[in-house]
Design a protein around this motif. Structure first.
Motif, PDB file in Angstrom:
ATOM      1  N   LYS A  10       0.826  -0.988  -0.119  1.00 35.72           N
ATOM      2  CA  LYS A  10      -0.146  -0.103   0.044  1.00 35.72           C
ATOM      3  C   LYS A  10       0.811   1.549  -0.153  1.00 35.72           C
ATOM      4  CE  LYS A  10      -3.786  -2.234   0.308  1.00 35.72           C
ATOM      5  NZ  LYS A  10      -4.356  -2.665  -1.065  1.00 35.72           N
ATOM      6  N   VAL A  11       2.040   1.293   0.762  1.00 27.36           N
ATOM      7  CA  VAL A  11       2.729   2.578   1.009  1.00 27.36           C
ATOM      8  C   VAL A  11       3.740   2.436  -0.172  1.00 27.36           C
ATOM      9  CG1 VAL A  11       4.462   3.665   2.227  1.00 27.36           C
ATOM     10  CG2 VAL A  11       2.492   2.475   3.316  1.00 27.36           C
ATOM     11  N   PHE A  12       4.280   1.416  -0.569  1.00 30.16           N
ATOM     12  CA  PHE A  12       5.597   1.415  -1.848  1.00 30.16           C
ATOM     13  C   PHE A  12       4.668   1.003  -3.170  1.00 30.16           C
ATOM     14  CE2 PHE A  12       8.487   1.853   1.663  1.00 30.16           C
ATOM     15  CZ  PHE A  12       9.428   2.420   1.042  1.00 30.16           C
ATOM     16  N   GLN A  13       3.879   0.137  -2.869  1.00 30.62           N
ATOM     17  CA  GLN A  13       3.111  -0.367  -4.227  1.00 30.62           C
ATOM     18  C   GLN A  13       4.143  -1.197  -5.045  1.00 30.62           C
ATOM     19  OE1 GLN A  13       0.915   2.791  -5.822  1.00 30.62           O
ATOM     20  NE2 GLN A  13      -0.633   2.964  -4.242  1.00 30.62           N
ATOM     21  N   ALA A  23      15.089  -2.335  -0.219  1.00 38.64           N
ATOM     22  CA  ALA A  23      15.298  -2.454   1.227  1.00 38.64           C
ATOM     23  C   ALA A  23      16.527  -3.005   1.433  1.00 38.64           C
ATOM     24  CB  ALA A  23      14.265  -3.401   1.945  1.00 38.64           C
ATOM     25  N   GLY A  24      17.315  -3.696   0.179  1.00 36.20           N
ATOM     26  CA  GLY A  24      18.566  -3.770   0.320  1.00 36.20           C
ATOM     27  C   GLY A  24      18.643  -5.429   0.908  1.00 36.20           C
ATOM     28  N   VAL A  25      17.502  -6.127   0.648  1.00 34.49           N
ATOM     29  CA  VAL A  25      17.650  -7.491   1.245  1.00 34.49           C
ATOM     30  C   VAL A  25      17.170  -8.523   0.025  1.00 34.49           C
ATOM     31  CG1 VAL A  25      17.048  -6.771   3.395  1.00 34.49           C
ATOM     32  CG2 VAL A  25      15.157  -7.358   1.839  1.00 34.49           C
ATOM     33  N   SER A  26      16.925  -9.977   0.449  1.00 34.61           N
ATOM     34  CA  SER A  26      16.459 -10.876  -0.888  1.00 34.61           C
ATOM     35  C   SER A  26      14.977 -10.902  -0.744  1.00 34.61           C
ATOM     36  CB  SER A  26      17.171 -12.166  -0.362  1.00 34.61           C
ATOM     37  OG  SER A  26      16.550 -12.793   0.732  1.00 34.61           O
ATOM     38  N   ALA A  52      11.658   5.614   1.397  1.00 35.59           N
ATOM     39  CA  ALA A  52      10.482   6.210   1.359  1.00 35.59           C
ATOM     40  C   ALA A  52      10.635   7.780   1.153  1.00 35.59           C
ATOM     41  CB  ALA A  52       9.663   5.907   2.194  1.00 35.59           C
ATOM     42  N   ILE A  53      11.433   8.336   1.946  1.00 34.22           N
ATOM     43  CA  ILE A  53      11.594   9.785   1.968  1.00 34.22           C
ATOM     44  C   ILE A  53      12.253  10.118   0.711  1.00 34.22           C
ATOM     45  CG2 ILE A  53      12.896  11.680   3.063  1.00 34.22           C
ATOM     46  CD1 ILE A  53      12.053  10.022   5.501  1.00 34.22           C
ATOM     47  N   ARG A  54      13.484   9.531   0.213  1.00 33.65           N
ATOM     48  CA  ARG A  54      14.095   9.683  -1.030  1.00 33.65           C
ATOM     49  C   ARG A  54      13.441   9.651  -2.243  1.00 33.65           C
ATOM     50  NH1 ARG A  54      16.380   6.198  -4.478  1.00 33.65           N
ATOM     51  NH2 ARG A  54      16.286   4.501  -3.064  1.00 33.65           N
ATOM     52  N   LEU A  55      12.113   8.899  -2.199  1.00 31.18           N
ATOM     53  CA  LEU A  55      11.394   8.533  -3.262  1.00 31.18           C
ATOM     54  C   LEU A  55      10.104   9.474  -3.211  1.00 31.18           C
ATOM     55  CD1 LEU A  55      11.430   4.609  -3.690  1.00 31.18           C
ATOM     56  CD2 LEU A  55      12.425   6.306  -5.345  1.00 31.18           C
ATOM     57  N   ALA A  56      10.182  10.187  -2.182  1.00 28.56           N
ATOM     58  CA  ALA A  56       8.989  11.258  -1.981  1.00 28.56           C
ATOM     59  C   ALA A  56       7.733  10.648  -1.645  1.00 28.56           C
ATOM     60  CB  ALA A  56       8.777  12.284  -3.019  1.00 28.56           C
ATOM     61  N   ILE A  57       7.754   9.376  -0.995  1.00 30.72           N
ATOM     62  CA  ILE A  57       6.551   8.565  -0.583  1.00 30.72           C
ATOM     63  C   ILE A  57       6.095   9.301   0.723  1.00 30.72           C
ATOM     64  CG2 ILE A  57       5.740   6.442   0.232  1.00 30.72           C
ATOM     65  CD1 ILE A  57       7.450   5.076  -1.826  1.00 30.72           C
TER      66      ILE A  57
END
Length: 83
Positions: A10-13, A23-26, A52-57
């Motif tokens: 919902k937040v990142f879609q 997230a830098g994970v698998s 999220a902040i960097r992507l303006a989410i």
């Protein structure tokens, strides 16, 4: 829906694979987070917030938004239900 799944869908879609990359994970790590067999570390949660902040989410530095990792905020549940 698990809180981290809410953040991803919902937040990142994003798909699990795309969210894992952000997230830098698998992808399997994201799957384990959503299944509840593994919890994101503090570093991983910080990386997700920063992304999220960097992507303006919308993810202001308000404390309640960190609850997205644990409990879907009531305000968000209600706003999504009426949208």
């Amino acid at each position: 829906m698990k809180p981290i799944e809410f953040v991803r869908t919902k937040v990142f879609q994003q798909t699990q694979a795309a969210f894992a990359k952000l997230a830098g994970v698998s992808q399997s790590t994201v799957s384990k987070w959503e299944a509840g067999t593994l919890a994101p570390s503090q570093e991983e949660m910080s990386r997700i917030r920063s992304t999220a902040i960097r992507l303006a989410i919308e993810w202001e530095q308000e404390a309640w938004q960190d609850e997205w990792f644990f409990v879907v905020p009531k305000e968000l549940r209600q706003s999504r239900a009426t949208a």
